[in-house]
Design an enzyme around this catalytic site. Structure first.
Site, mmCIF file in Angstrom:
data_model
loop_
_atom_site.group_PDB
_atom_site.id
_atom_site.type_symbol
_atom_site.label_atom_id
_atom_site.label_comp_id
_atom_site.label_asym_id
_atom_site.label_seq_id
_atom_site.Cartn_x
_atom_site.Cartn_y
_atom_site.Cartn_z
ATOM 1 N N CYS A 1 -5.062 -0.612 -3.335
ATOM 2 C CA CYS A 1 -5.215 -1.913 -3.988
ATOM 3 C C CYS A 1 -6.677 -2.191 -4.308
ATOM 4 O O CYS A 1 -6.987 -2.929 -5.234
ATOM 5 C CB CYS A 1 -4.672 -3.018 -3.086
ATOM 6 N N GLU B 1 -0.256 -9.966 -0.501
ATOM 7 C CA GLU B 1 -1.414 -9.261 -1.072
ATOM 8 C C GLU B 1 -0.871 -8.391 -2.181
ATOM 9 O O GLU B 1 0.035 -7.577 -1.959
ATOM 10 C CB GLU B 1 -2.123 -8.437 0.004
#
Length: 543
Positions: free
Chosen positions: A327, A293
């Protein structure tokens, strides 16, 4: 030994404590912060369950209070990477052969340790080491990590229960083997829960792990390792090393027993790793699992039918909680002209009301960015904005690293929807807004989709249901986590499994069984109870 088909208690998401004035949890957390700041720790690596100290000590300090020393960590070398790999491979046979319920029990115990006696200590470490306020630490290092551990144990049993059909005289079954070799976990600074989950999820499925955390998260990583050991994790199952990333990566990616990487970090680093793994593919016993990720340039798109107040609050929270170092943080927004007047006034007012400072002052909403490198990078973007025509800072824009790495929450309005800060990931408290004519909503979706290589999170604000449906369809591949009338942050385990596509990663959805499936290699087993005694089939006979 006893045999049975065991049921994991169905997990509920951990309750987020309020830390209200006079609450027990607030008193406990303040005491833990005081205790942590009153000492200097010497943090060893942990290889095969043994503490490893070195002659190279690296100072740890809070990002918001750089003059204060929390302690030092013992930096490792290439030799320690080799030792960690050997420890993982040595522990592998006994760990993968341990009954699954025994593995589950270790991590369920770890969850209860985090929920109880370690809650304040782990939250305090996260606050001090990563400059999170009490609420951001609570939802991360306490609640999300507890949820990861409990739900992953439950998901493991669901995976093991997925079995094939059998025909008469045959029993078919699937064994979910761990990967052949070791898993390399490389974890980020911004979420303690992610740092704990990446090695633990692979280990829960029977793998052994070499774990390299971010240097700016080591202070809380050491507490996680303490919890694993207190929970009864056998030596060598998870090996914690503090080495340079390129050193660890070069050794792991050149090892024949490298079985997979579990990564959260930058897109550039992940792409470099993937390329190196590809170059070395013939060296490995098996094709490694590559799970990552990475970055995001997360968006908020508003339609003229949106609730302006809800939109403004979502921008304030989504862009600036934890200084935009998520994020999923809202980094770019597209606002219709008809709503802009109210949204601008409310957003500026809210941002101006934010208090910024140290984490042990619980009235501070904003704290410091993680380190000097990040500070300088964000300051460079702000300087670029100030020097550019067609860009206006409407609130914020200041920064100061004399006492801590403090950057004011900054809102920028641009005339070009492809302006630099609309396109590039900043990973800090900078929100860029493009105001568009109401009639150009369809065009905005096209521009939004084409502006960034990332596809992690995003949201649509609209009351008009046809618009919600249209945006959901048109932006199908623009975000792995898509929000309707909500900020694009705050994914909850088992509620919004997290991950994105395009340059944002492999979308293997942490917080769901999909991620755990990546850490097993199924084997189909067919058992025939009475095997044939003649090769001849009936069709061979004649009338």
């Amino acid at each position: 030994m006893p045999k049975g088909i065991y049921n994991i208690p169905y997990p509920d998401n951990e309750t987020v404590l309020s830390y209200a004035p006079g609450s027990t949890e607030k008193a406990n957390l303040k005491a833990a912060l005081k205790a942590a700041k009153s000492q200097e720790v010497d943090l060893p690596m942990v290889i095969s369950g043994k503490e490893v100290f070195t002659d190279t000590k690296v100072r740890l300090h809070p990002p918001h209070e750089i003059a204060h020393t929390l302690g030092h960590f013992n930096k490792g070398t290439a030799e320690h990477v080799h030792q960690a790999i050997e420890a993982a491979l040595t522990a592998k046979a006994s760990w993968e052969n341990m009954a699954w319920e025994q593995r589950a029990a270790i991590f369920l115990r770890a969850a209860d340790l985090v929920a109880g006696p370690y809650r304040a200590k782990l939250n305090a470490a996260t606050m001090l080491g990563q400059s999170k306020n009490a609420y951001q630490a609570e939802i991360d290092s306490a609640c999300e990590y507890i949820d990861f551990l409990r739900f992953n144990a439950f998901f493991m049993t669901e995976i093991y229960a997925i079995q094939p059909d059998s025909s008469p005289g045959v029993w078919n079954r699937v064994e979910y083997r761990p990967l052949e070799g070791f898993v390399f976990a490389v974890t980020p600074f911004n979420f303690t829960a992610i740092a704990g989950n990446l090695p633990a999820s692979a280990a829960m499925m029977g793998n052994t792990v070499v774990w390299k955390p971010s240097e700016t998260q080591i202070y809380s990583a050491a507490v996680l390792m303490e919890i694993f050991q207190e929970a009864g994790l056998p030596d060598g199952v998870i090996n914690l090393i503090y080495t340079d990333g390129p050193v660890a990566g070069d050794i792991c990616f050149n090892h024949a027993d490298f079985a997979g990487i579990h990564f959260t970090g930058s897109t550039g680093t992940f792409q470099f790793m993937w390329n190196l793994i590809g170059q070395n593919i013939a060296k490995y016993k098996s094709y490694p699992r590559i799970v990552g990720e990475t970055g995001g340039k997360d968006f908020v798109l508003a339609h003229s039918s949106a609730d302006a107040e809800q939109l403004a609050v979502a921008l304030a929270r989504g862009a600036f909680e934890y200084q935009g170092q998520k994020c999923s943080a809202a980094s770019r927004a597209y606002i219709p002209e008809s709503l802009w007047g109210y949204v601008k006034d409310r957003l500026v007012s809210d941002v101006q009301s934010f208090k910024m400072g140290k984490v042990d002052d619980f009235t501070n909403f904003i704290n410091a960015v993680i380190d000097e490198k990040s500070f300088d990078n964000i300051a460079g973007y702000i300087d670029h904005i100030k020097a550019s025509e067609g860009a206006e800072i409407i609130v914020g824009g200041g920064y100061d690293k004399s006492e801590g790495y403090f950057v004011e929450p900054t809102v920028v309005v641009v005339q070009d929807p492809k302006f630099k800060t609309m396109c590039e990931e900043i990973f800090g408290p900078v929100l860029t807004i493009y105001v568009y004519p109401d009639a150009e909503f369809e065009e905005m979706m096209d521009i939004l989709d084409d502006t960034s290589p990332y596809a992690l999170t995003g949201s649509i604000f609209a009351k008009d249901r046809t618009i919600v449906q249209r945006a959901t369809e048109r932006l199908r591949h623009s975000a792995g986590n898509f929000y309707i009338n909500d900020k694009p942050t705050g994914a909850v385990v088992n509620q919004q499994p997290f991950g994105g596509g395009r340059a944002s990663g492999t979308n293997d959805k942490a917080g769901s069984s999909l991620n755990l499936l990546r850490w097993v290699s199924p084997r189909s087993i067919k058992e025939t109870f009475v095997a044939p005694r003649d090769y001849r089939y009936p069709f061979l006979g004649e009338e």
